[in-house]
Design a protein around this motif. Structure first.
Motif, mmCIF file in Angstrom:
data_model
loop_
_atom_site.group_PDB
_atom_site.id
_atom_site.type_symbol
_atom_site.label_atom_id
_atom_site.label_comp_id
_atom_site.label_asym_id
_atom_site.label_seq_id
_atom_site.Cartn_x
_atom_site.Cartn_y
_atom_site.Cartn_z
ATOM 1 N N TYR A 89 0.871 -1.188 0.000
ATOM 2 C CA TYR A 89 0.000 0.000 0.000
ATOM 3 C C TYR A 89 0.900 1.228 0.000
ATOM 4 O O TYR A 89 2.038 1.169 0.446
ATOM 5 N N CYS A 90 0.368 2.334 -0.517
ATOM 6 C CA CYS A 90 1.217 3.508 -0.694
ATOM 7 C C CYS A 90 1.188 4.441 0.506
ATOM 8 O O CYS A 90 2.127 5.198 0.737
ATOM 9 N N GLY A 91 0.076 4.424 1.262
ATOM 10 C CA GLY A 91 -0.042 5.316 2.410
ATOM 11 C C GLY A 91 -0.459 6.735 2.039
ATOM 12 O O GLY A 91 -0.630 7.573 2.921
ATOM 13 N N ARG A 92 -0.634 7.009 0.755
ATOM 14 C CA ARG A 92 -0.910 8.386 0.326
ATOM 15 C C ARG A 92 -2.248 8.548 -0.399
ATOM 16 O O ARG A 92 -2.795 9.636 -0.444
ATOM 17 N N CYS A 93 -2.759 7.456 -0.988
ATOM 18 C CA CYS A 93 -3.970 7.611 -1.813
ATOM 19 C C CYS A 93 -5.203 7.770 -0.912
ATOM 20 O O CYS A 93 -5.147 7.625 0.307
ATOM 21 N N ARG A 94 -6.332 8.061 -1.542
ATOM 22 C CA ARG A 94 -7.570 8.288 -0.788
ATOM 23 C C ARG A 94 -7.938 7.054 0.038
ATOM 24 O O ARG A 94 -8.375 7.167 1.186
ATOM 25 N N MET A 95 -7.779 5.851 -0.525
ATOM 26 C CA MET A 95 -8.111 4.630 0.215
ATOM 27 C C MET A 95 -7.189 4.471 1.426
ATOM 28 O O MET A 95 -7.640 4.181 2.528
ATOM 29 N N CYS A 96 -5.896 4.675 1.214
ATOM 30 C CA CYS A 96 -4.957 4.526 2.321
ATOM 31 C C CYS A 96 -5.209 5.556 3.420
ATOM 32 O O CYS A 96 -5.040 5.275 4.597
ATOM 33 N N ARG A 97 -5.614 6.768 3.022
ATOM 34 C CA ARG A 97 -5.825 7.830 4.011
ATOM 35 C C ARG A 97 -7.166 7.712 4.709
ATOM 36 O O ARG A 97 -7.482 8.515 5.581
ATOM 37 N N HIS A 103 -7.374 -1.611 -0.059
ATOM 38 C CA HIS A 103 -7.894 -1.235 -1.378
ATOM 39 C C HIS A 103 -7.104 -0.076 -1.980
ATOM 40 O O HIS A 103 -7.633 0.685 -2.788
ATOM 41 N N CYS A 104 -5.841 0.052 -1.583
ATOM 42 C CA CYS A 104 -4.939 1.080 -2.114
ATOM 43 C C CYS A 104 -5.019 1.117 -3.638
ATOM 44 O O CYS A 104 -4.935 0.084 -4.294
ATOM 45 N N VAL A 105 -5.173 2.326 -4.196
ATOM 46 C CA VAL A 105 -5.320 2.409 -5.658
ATOM 47 C C VAL A 105 -3.966 2.443 -6.363
ATOM 48 O O VAL A 105 -3.905 2.334 -7.588
ATOM 49 N N ASN A 106 -2.900 2.600 -5.597
ATOM 50 C CA ASN A 106 -1.582 2.685 -6.236
ATOM 51 C C ASN A 106 -0.839 1.359 -6.290
ATOM 52 O O ASN A 106 0.327 1.318 -6.671
ATOM 53 N N LYS A 107 -1.491 0.276 -5.876
ATOM 54 C CA LYS A 107 -0.884 -1.028 -6.120
ATOM 55 C C LYS A 107 -1.514 -1.564 -7.397
ATOM 56 O O LYS A 107 -2.722 -1.454 -7.593
HETATM 57 ZN ZN LIG Z 1 -2.634 3.801 -1.337
#
Ligand SMILES: [Zn+2]
Ligand SMILES: [Zn+2]
Length: 354
Positions: A89-97, A103-107
């Motif tokens: 997970y990226c920790g930055r996208c809307r899902m992560c935040r 459901h991170c959108v950056n993976k």
């Molecule tokens: Zn993310």
């Protein structure tokens, strides 16, 4: 090194591939000791869960020994015993935040071993944030159950049972069924397990928390455990993902039906009952914030007897035996319910028997 590659439905091959090495400053390369076979792997291999990227190395429930670290990695050393969190997970996208890192959108896909190269291999490469040290008193076999247990911890957080006396049923005595039984038991519930396979039932029987029991059918569980063939269904955790339509009309008022199997099944439910009986139907997948650390804690503290849920350990070369023990016969191209005394099957790429 050897790696178990997904090529397509019923097309899984054990290939010789180049050894993995550190390429980035924050990279960690782990020599894999054990990697558990998950229902996801069976679904991918049989074509029932068509999400994997062809050419990907399968396997996502792994423990091992640190083989190489990047220059910027701190707190880890070559030789450390570790467990791998395979869900990026990226920790930055809307899902992560918004508390939805699963459901991170950056993976680009789901997780290592599905969309990225996984751990049915001699080595696995990730970044340091996805590596967790395993204390000396915990076996690497037990540690390999951290990822499935993390998914269970994340799912159990979503369950809001109507009190600790809730009649709680777990359908299926596979690894997830037994892990749900343990985690819900630690939350004060007393789950009753339903398992149709006599061999699996026998394996599960003496691996349950105090007060829990396993029965060969839901009817038997209701009648024998609760003394009433119509005993209320307050909480149902369905690891088969096949019973929603059948059981939904039987759910007790205020009840919760949780479906966690990754099997395609379209179910019709009565939305009037949903509202009129205050019912909840929920699903859950992957780890969530902190669930991986909590799962590792439950194993290291001895609260969940992870190693006792391991039924088989097979060398990587014998992966077909491991898959077959879980009902997925790669030679005959048949995937049905497991009927061996199997629960968590571990593949051991390094031939370890710790
Ligand atoms: Zn993310
Ligand atoms: Zn899994």
């Amino acid at each position: 090194m050897k790696a178990l590659k997904y090529r397509g439905a019923w097309d899984v091959t054990l290939d010789e591939v180049p050894d993995l090495h550190v390429t980035g400053d924050d990279d960690v390369v782990v020599e894999i000791a054990y990697c558990g076979i998950c229902g996801t792997d069976l679904g991918i291999a049989s074509g029932a869960y068509p999400v994997a990227v062809p050419g990907t190395t399968l396997g996502h429930e792994a423990s091992g020994i640190v083989a190489e670290i990047g220059d910027a990695v701190t707190g880890l050393a070559v030789g450390d015993r570790v467990v791998i969190n395979p869900t990026p997970y990226c920790g930055r996208c809307r899902m992560c935040r918004t508390q939805r890192i699963n459901h991170c959108v950056n993976k680009h896909g789901t997780e290592s071993g599905v969309s990225y190269d996984g751990a049915y291999a001699g080595r696995f490469r990730t970044t340091s944030g996805f590596i967790h040290p395993v204390p000396d008193h915990v076996s690497l076999r037990a540690a390999a159950l951290t990822e499935p247990l993390s998914c269970v911890v994340a799912g159990a957080r979503k369950l809001q049972p109507p009190g600790l006396t809730a009649h709680t049923f777990v359908i299926g005595a596979g690894p997830l069924g037994l892990l749900y039984t343990w985690v819900l038991s630690l939350r004060g519930l007393t789950p009753v397990v339903v398992e149709h396979s006599p061999a699996r039932l026998a394996f599960a029987r003496d691996r349950l928390p105090v007060g829990s029991a396993v029965y060969g059918s839901l009817a038997e569980a209701r009648a024998k455990h609760f003394g009433d063939p119509d005993a209320p269904l307050d909480v149902v955790v369905d690891t088969t993902s096949h019973l929603l339509e059948e059981l939904f009309p039987q759910m007790a008022h205020g009840g919760t039906y949780m479906s966690i199997g990754l099997k395609e099944k379209v179910a019709a439910i009565d939305t009037m009952l949903l509202a009129d009986r205050s019912l909840s139907v929920i699903g859950s997948i992957d780890s969530l914030h902190g669930s991986f650390v909590e799962a590792l804690h439950l194993i290291t503290s001895g609260r969940v007897p992870a190693e006792r849920l391991v039924s088989h350990v097979v060398p990587l070369e014998d992966y077909r035996t491991g898959f077959a023990a879980l009902g997925c016969d790669l030679d005959a191209r048949v995937f049905g319910p497991a009927d061996q005394a199997s629960c968590k099957v571990l593949v051991a790429p390094g031939g370890r028997h710790e």
